[in-house]
Design a protein around this motif. Structure first.
Motif, PDB file in Angstrom:
ATOM      1  N   GLY A 153       0.822  -1.213   0.000  1.00  0.00           N
ATOM      2  CA  GLY A 153       0.000   0.000   0.000  1.00  0.00           C
ATOM      3  C   GLY A 153       0.850   1.253   0.000  1.00  0.00           C
ATOM      4  N   TYR A 154       1.934   1.228   0.761  1.00  0.00           N
ATOM      5  CA  TYR A 154       2.817   2.392   0.809  1.00  0.00           C
ATOM      6  C   TYR A 154       3.488   2.624  -0.546  1.00  0.00           C
ATOM      7  N   ILE A 155       4.010   1.566  -1.133  1.00  0.00           N
ATOM      8  CA  ILE A 155       4.675   1.693  -2.436  1.00  0.00           C
ATOM      9  C   ILE A 155       3.685   2.192  -3.485  1.00  0.00           C
ATOM     10  N   GLU A 156       2.495   1.618  -3.476  1.00  0.00           N
ATOM     11  CA  GLU A 156       1.471   2.045  -4.424  1.00  0.00           C
ATOM     12  C   GLU A 156       1.151   3.531  -4.243  1.00  0.00           C
ATOM     13  N   GLY A 157       1.070   3.976  -3.003  1.00  0.00           N
ATOM     14  CA  GLY A 157       0.818   5.387  -2.727  1.00  0.00           C
ATOM     15  C   GLY A 157       1.932   6.285  -3.236  1.00  0.00           C
ATOM     16  N   LEU A 158       3.170   5.837  -3.064  1.00  0.00           N
ATOM     17  CA  LEU A 158       4.303   6.628  -3.569  1.00  0.00           C
ATOM     18  C   LEU A 158       4.246   6.755  -5.091  1.00  0.00           C
TER      19      LEU A 158
END
Length: 180
Positions: free
Chosen positions: A123-128
């Motif tokens: 989720g964090y990578i996707e958000g970045l």
């Protein structure tokens, strides 16, 4: 060491033992011997070994996800945060990551912790990636590919020469940031 160890002392030692000896070494008596204290010190902080394991997995999540995310957020200046993240996570040895994932193969509690951290990280990578302007579907697909690359690196025993490793990291950053 003495019998005045804190819960954090036990967790820190547990993470070291997990990384170096594996999950089967996470028992009160052997750990107490290593730390030079009685088992009573262990049981002062944890009801049983299962409670210790649960706290240890929480601590791992804090170190392996939340602290990294906080560090990336704090240091991503001119360079995109995804580049900072890839450089940081793909340039260190990940023996603890490998040990926890090995543990997850035989422990439902560890497996749940791994699944939770995988969701958090993805989720964090996707958000970045979305913050870089990528459409949601592309951000999701690239996040998965980048995470698979991280897992391959984490589980590999093969070290690349520094210049080759840097080339791989640079290529992953290029893939991550390339316009669709």
């Amino acid at each position: 060491m003495n019998d005045q160890l804190s819960q954090q002392d036990w967790l820190d030692q547990g993470l070291k033992i997990l990384a170096s000896k594996g999950f089967t070494a996470l028992k009160a008596e052997p750990m107490a011997k290593i730390m030079g204290v009685s088992r009573g010190s262990f049981y002062w902080h944890f009801a049983d070994v299962a409670a210790f394991h649960a706290e240890l997995l929480k601590r791992w999540r804090e170190i392996a996800a939340e602290q990294i995310i906080t560090g990336v957020e704090a240091s991503a200046g001119d360079e995109p945060a995804i580049a900072v993240l890839l450089r940081r996570t793909l340039s260190v040895r990940l023996t603890l990551e490998r040990a926890v994932r090995s543990w997850a193969a035989s422990s439902p509690m560890a497996r749940q912790a791994v699944q939770a951290i995988d969701r958090r990280r993805l989720g964090y990578i996707e958000g970045l990636l979305a913050a870089q302007g990528l459409p949601a579907a592309i951000a999701q697909a690239r996040a998965q590919v980048l995470y698979w690359a991280f897992l391959g690196y984490a589980l590999s025993d093969r070290q690349l020469p520094p210049e080759q490793q840097q080339g791989v990291i640079d290529e992953l950053i290029r893939i991550a940031l390339h316009e669709p």
